[in-house]
Design a protein around this motif. Sequence first.
Motif, PDB file in Angstrom:
ATOM      1  N   ASP A   1      84.425  56.245 108.171  1.00  0.00           N
ATOM      2  CA  ASP A   1      84.431  56.479 109.615  1.00  0.00           C
ATOM      3  C   ASP A   1      85.385  57.606 109.988  1.00  0.00           C
ATOM      4  OD1 ASP A   1      82.586  54.409 110.097  1.00  0.00           O
ATOM      5  OD2 ASP A   1      84.185  52.914 110.000  1.00  0.00           O
TER       6      ASP A   1
ATOM      7  N   ARG B   1      83.523  60.704 109.202  1.00  0.00           N
ATOM      8  CA  ARG B   1      82.453  60.893 110.191  1.00  0.00           C
ATOM      9  C   ARG B   1      82.987  61.481 111.502  1.00  0.00           C
ATOM     10  NH1 ARG B   1      77.334  59.123 110.069  1.00  0.00           N
ATOM     11  NH2 ARG B   1      77.812  57.828 108.257  1.00  0.00           N
TER      12      ARG B   1
ATOM     13  N   ARG C   1      82.182  65.020 112.420  1.00  0.00           N
ATOM     14  CA  ARG C   1      80.872  65.393 112.951  1.00  0.00           C
ATOM     15  C   ARG C   1      80.835  65.393 114.479  1.00  0.00           C
ATOM     16  NH1 ARG C   1      78.410  68.452 110.426  1.00  0.00           N
ATOM     17  NH2 ARG C   1      76.411  67.841 111.357  1.00  0.00           N
TER      18      ARG C   1
ATOM     19  N   ASP D   1      74.004  64.160 109.881  1.00  0.00           N
ATOM     20  CA  ASP D   1      75.342  63.574 109.785  1.00  0.00           C
ATOM     21  C   ASP D   1      75.559  62.784 108.503  1.00  0.00           C
ATOM     22  OD1 ASP D   1      76.015  64.701 112.171  1.00  0.00           O
ATOM     23  OD2 ASP D   1      76.160  62.821 113.297  1.00  0.00           O
ATOM     24  N   ASP D   2      74.643  61.886 108.168  1.00  0.00           N
ATOM     25  CA  ASP D   2      74.832  61.036 106.997  1.00  0.00           C
ATOM     26  C   ASP D   2      74.937  61.867 105.718  1.00  0.00           C
ATOM     27  OD1 ASP D   2      74.786  58.777 108.571  1.00  0.00           O
ATOM     28  OD2 ASP D   2      72.687  58.292 108.156  1.00  0.00           O
TER      29      ASP D   2
ATOM     30  N   VAL E   1      78.322  63.841 105.693  1.00  0.00           N
ATOM     31  CA  VAL E   1      79.455  62.961 105.409  1.00  0.00           C
ATOM     32  C   VAL E   1      79.479  62.593 103.927  1.00  0.00           C
ATOM     33  CG1 VAL E   1      80.397  60.656 105.819  1.00  0.00           C
ATOM     34  CG2 VAL E   1      79.669  62.075 107.746  1.00  0.00           C
TER      35      VAL E   1
ATOM     36  N   ARG F   1      87.184  65.039 106.096  1.00  0.00           N
ATOM     37  CA  ARG F   1      86.858  65.106 107.529  1.00  0.00           C
ATOM     38  C   ARG F   1      86.703  66.554 107.975  1.00  0.00           C
ATOM     39  NH1 ARG F   1      89.713  66.672 111.344  1.00  0.00           N
ATOM     40  NH2 ARG F   1      91.666  66.478 110.180  1.00  0.00           N
TER      41      ARG F   1
END
Length: 266
Positions: free
Chosen positions: A97, A100, A103, A115-116, A119, A151
Amino acid sequence: MNPLLTVRGAGVRIGDATLLDGVDVAVRTGEVLVVVGPNGAGKSTLLSVLAGDRAPDAGTVTWQGEPLAAVRPGELARRRAVLLQENRVAFPFRVVDVVRMGRAPWEGSSSADRDDAVVAAALAAADVTHLAARRFPTLSGGEKARVSLARVLAQEARLLLLDEPTAALDVKHQTRVLAQARRHADAGGAAVVVLHDLPLAAAWADRVVVLHRGAVVADGAPADVLTSALLTDVYDHTVDVLTHPVTGALLVLPRHGSHERQEVAS
């Protein structure tokens, strides 16, 4: 090559202290630019100016000719990503998280559909996939640094601004971090990396900027800038610069031993 980001005559003061004094720096696409200098030289201040987080008291900062201060925050976050020295998260989020969060600038755009995958790639690039389910506060200092890098990579910004990204890392992961900066530049981006480790600067930089007392005292290729005379003067400590007998690479070696211990004692 036209610069991506240009600083001209930048000055930053806090009270009576001058943090930057007439600094000129150009960041070019395809380049890993390493900034070195002793404590208090102005390295982190320069990075904050490049990031647009701090407007200089004097001088200009432009992104391909556009004043950086005129760039809206959301657009700025898509153009540049910043890794700070401190790696803090206010709440006990899972590692995946935290990554993430990188993003966020792309929320609502067509890029959010990726996104997935982005990441997952960032976790792998920083070698923290196996930590994805862990809570951030439970990590070691080095693991937190690598998650913070992931990140930043997930942000997919054109410019990476990395402040001491190798400080808490072992040799393997120091190499991995700088290799990521190299790959990013080779793919059409740019990276500015603040380092205290002179051997790493010599090994990975396309160009080195040396800061001393808030001013640029050298800017150029490592072999031209990282000289024994300059570094010994700037750091007030003997620094030897040699050529590796096998690879021919530049070796920058701060001198340690009985002579230096005697000087400190005196």
